[in-house]
Design an enzyme around this catalytic site. Structure first.
Site, PDB file in Angstrom:
ATOM      1  N   ASP A   3       0.819  -1.211   0.000  1.00 57.64           N
ATOM      2  CA  ASP A   3       0.000   0.000   0.000  1.00 57.64           C
ATOM      3  C   ASP A   3       0.852   1.259   0.000  1.00 57.64           C
ATOM      4  OD1 ASP A   3      -2.325   1.512   0.029  1.00 57.64           O
ATOM      5  OD2 ASP A   3      -2.405   1.560   2.220  1.00 57.64           O
ATOM      6  N   TYR A   8      -5.424  -3.465  12.899  1.00 56.02           N
ATOM      7  CA  TYR A   8      -6.203  -2.252  12.644  1.00 56.02           C
ATOM      8  C   TYR A   8      -7.640  -2.464  13.092  1.00 56.02           C
ATOM      9  CZ  TYR A   8      -2.263  -0.385  10.026  1.00 56.02           C
ATOM     10  OH  TYR A   8      -1.029   0.093   9.674  1.00 56.02           O
ATOM     11  N   GLU A  10       2.236  -1.770  14.019  1.00 54.75           N
ATOM     12  CA  GLU A  10       1.383  -0.847  13.270  1.00 54.75           C
ATOM     13  C   GLU A  10       0.017  -0.791  13.928  1.00 54.75           C
ATOM     14  OE1 GLU A  10       0.880  -1.351   9.052  1.00 54.75           O
ATOM     15  OE2 GLU A  10       2.988  -1.891   8.727  1.00 54.75           O
TER      16      GLU A  10
END
Length: 652
Positions: A207, A504, A540
């Protein structure tokens, strides 16, 4: 306990270190000026042409490298370093896939071309992705892979004549295949009712935008014909004595002497040695500490090396100075230790990415980023998802910013990308990466990949081999890769030293429902730790935010949603960092460009800063948090003067 183990590992580590050095052939020292060395940067405008022919091979068929580029057709001015994609107004160039051609005429100092005792080297800092280099129409080098330097000795070419200048031609192909790093695929659209004949697109599984070109400095540098080819240092600490183990490789002569001096920041000699291998002992050594972990962080000594060698033309000397930070790294079942003290990563993930220049190196942008990192109170970042410029690593050494140094192994999701061909290339990339970055004290861990499909059957052997090879190259640092696979299915994590997990929650699933974050994140940490008993980094986490979008109650893409999501993560991180979580790295430092898609409004907007480096609301939240974490560390170190509490460490 720690000091006793450090003494044991001082002996064993030195043996392992020597074995690792044997695997690395040839040096890649950063070019510097000294009494015996010069450098000439070739930054500026180069001639440029993209090969728009259907097969992208017209440049080879017509041999554009044999004559000046202007003689074979029109060309553009292209700044170097920069990506070529965003500089012009031709939309075809922005998404171009195939061969592009660069050319530059370089003036040569007279002494370089007339003194046969001078070695002239052409060095390319980064050419993405595959590069072929000619000098005056003569092939001198090829290199596969962006982000890492390569070079060629061109002495004979420029000293035959001698010449007053040389023409440098570089052809670069940015095409990605299942066996490149990063991988990709070419998809041909064969329906002629929808697409022109021969139409194709480059597909990737990562990405960020696949910028291409000459991203870092191209330069010429000189050494004597007998020269210092490589220096490797590995440091340790025995009580208050710093130990600097060094090994120096020499090329061009078998009859030479080496003198080594270690100087402190005031220029005082604190240790001396001779020969190609040895150990320097520094009583009451100043250790290299991370930013905000010590009142005097990032202390750097200077290792001055002098070579005196006998050649056919007589005696020659070569000089090189290497910055050295004395520090140790160790990992326990629940801690990451630097200099025997628990270290908590609180920082960011980044990209080499900016308006117009793309991934092109830019000093003002770099200094701005470091000023923002220090303002933020960040003590670490990961080089997501490729090795950054050498100058970035040098600033990390100087400022005490800890680095997880990551390879371009991103988007490894296809079975073909686990082939022996892919593995062999990945092993070579790790060799190049370790060779370049091994001496940086800021680099405390290698990351071999990001978010691979590590649940696929071949992944176990692939990562077992890759991680073992990296450890053999450098036994002094732990090795990891960054996973987003399920803990029960991941076949690569058994071989890492630290578990790095991306997640996420309430963004890519359960989106909009921040109330589930704490439960899901706690379950994630507990599952991984129960299974592997290794320290964990939340490598992340984040949410996309459009600057100026405000919604209360928070809605996705608003600044309030990004801030609220981070706060939910922080509740759990504050609980688990007391046990086995050793770090948190926000995704991302700044907004960055991606391929176009309905989900990406001109790039990825998960940055806490905009692409122009202006803060969003979340930046102030993280600044408050990171400075609080730093102050807690200082208070803990002041209160606890004895040994660290925890499990027996495995020291690297």
């Amino acid at each position: 306990m720690l000091r006793g183990l450090a003494g044991t590992w001082a002996v064993l580590g030195a043996l392992l270190w020597g074995c690792g050095l044997a695997l690395l052939q040839g040096g890649m020292l950063y070019p510097q000026e000294s009494r015996s060395r010069e450098r000439k940067e070739l930054d500026g405008l180069w001639k440029f042409r993209a090969d728009f022919s259907q097969n992208r091979r017209q440049g080879f068929e017509q041999q554009w490298y044999r004559t000046p580029l202007r003689e074979s057709g029109p060309s553009l001015d292209m700044p170097v370093p920069s990506s070529f994609n965003d500089v012009g107004q031709d939309g075809r160039l922005r998404s171009f896939v195939g061969w592009v051609w660069y050319e530059r005429e370089a003036a040569l100092p007279q002494r370089w071309t007339e003194d046969l005792g001078t070695r002239v080297v052409l060095r390319i800092g980064s050419a993405h992705y595959y590069a072929i280099v000619w000098v005056n129409g003569v092939h001198v080098a090829e290199h596969e892979g962006g982000h890492l330097p390569f070079e060629a000795d061109i002495s004979r070419l420029v000293q035959s004549g001698p010449l007053s200048s040389c023409r440098i031609t570089i052809a670069i192909n940015n095409t990605l295949s299942p066996n490149t790093l990063p991988p990709g695929t070419i998809l041909y659209k064969t329906d002629t009712s929808k697409y022109p004949k021969g139409y194709f697109v480059q597909n990737t599984n990562f990405d960020f935008f696949n910028y291409a070109g000459l991203h870092r400095t191209v330069l010429l540098y000189t050494t004597p014909t007998a020269y210092i080819d490589d220096i490797t240092v590995a440091t340790d600490v025995d009580q208050d004595t710093g130990l600097v183990n060094y090994q120096i490789l020499v090329q061009g002569s078998e009859h030479f002497q080496l003198e080594v001096c270690l100087l402190d920041e005031e220029g005082t000699v604190v240790a001396k040695g001779t020969g190609g291998r040895g150990q320097l002992q520094v009583p009451s050594a100043h250790l290299w500490w991370p930013y905000l972990m010590h009142e005097h962080p990032a202390y750097l000594y200077s290792l001055e090396v002098k070579l005196t060698a006998q050649t056919a033309a007589g005696f020659v000397s070569d000089f090189y100075t290497l910055p050295v930070g004395i520090r140790t790294v160790a990992v326990t079942q629940s801690q990451f230790l630097i200099n025997g003290k628990p270290f908590y990563f609180h920082g960011v993930n980044k990209h080499e990415d900016a308006d117009i220049r793309g991934k092109g190196f830019d000093w003002p942008l770099l200094v701005k980023d470091f000023n923002l990192l220090r303002w933020l109170g960040a003590n670490a970042f990961r080089t997501s998802h490729y090795p950054y410029a050498e100058e970035v690593m040098q600033l990390c050494d100087r400022y005490g910013i800890v680095v997880i140094d990551e390879s371009p192994g991103v988007g490894i999701v296809l079975a073909q990308s686990y082939s022996n061909v892919s593995l062999q290339h990945h092993l070579e990339v790790m060799e190049e990466m370790v060779r370049r970055d091994k001496n940086h004290p800021s680099v405390v861990m290698w990351s071999v990949a990001n978010e691979p499909a590590s649940f696929l059957k071949p992944a176990g052997f692939y990562f077992k081999t890759l991680i073992a090879h990296t450890k053999a190259l450098d036994p002094s640092r732990p090795v990891t890769f960054v996973t987003n696979s399920n803990y029960e299915a991941d076949l690569g994590v058994p071989y890492v030293d630290v578990i790095c997990v991306n997640s996420y929650y309430s963004w890519y699933h359960d989106y909009g429902h921040m109330e589930v974050i704490q439960l899901q994140l706690a379950t994630q940490f507990e599952s991984w730790y129960k299974t592997y008993q290794k320290p964990i980094i939340q490598s992340e986490y984040g949410a996309e935010t459009i600057t100026g979008f405000h919604e209360d109650p928070p809605l996705m893409f608003s600044e309030e949603y990004q801030k609220g999501l981070l706060e939910q993560y922080h509740v759990v991180l504050d609980q688990k960092r007391k046990e086995y979580v050793v770090g948190e790295l926000i995704w991302n430092f700044a907004d960055f460009m991606t391929d176009q898609s309905p989900q990406r409004p001109i790039g990825n907007r998960k940055g806490i800063f905009t692409r122009q480096r202006q803060p969003k609301s979340a930046a102030f939240l993280l600044r408050e948090r990171y400075w609080k974490l730093a102050n807690e560390t200082k208070c803990h170190r002041s209160a606890v003067k004895s040994q660290c509490v925890g499990n027996s460490p495995f020291t690297f």
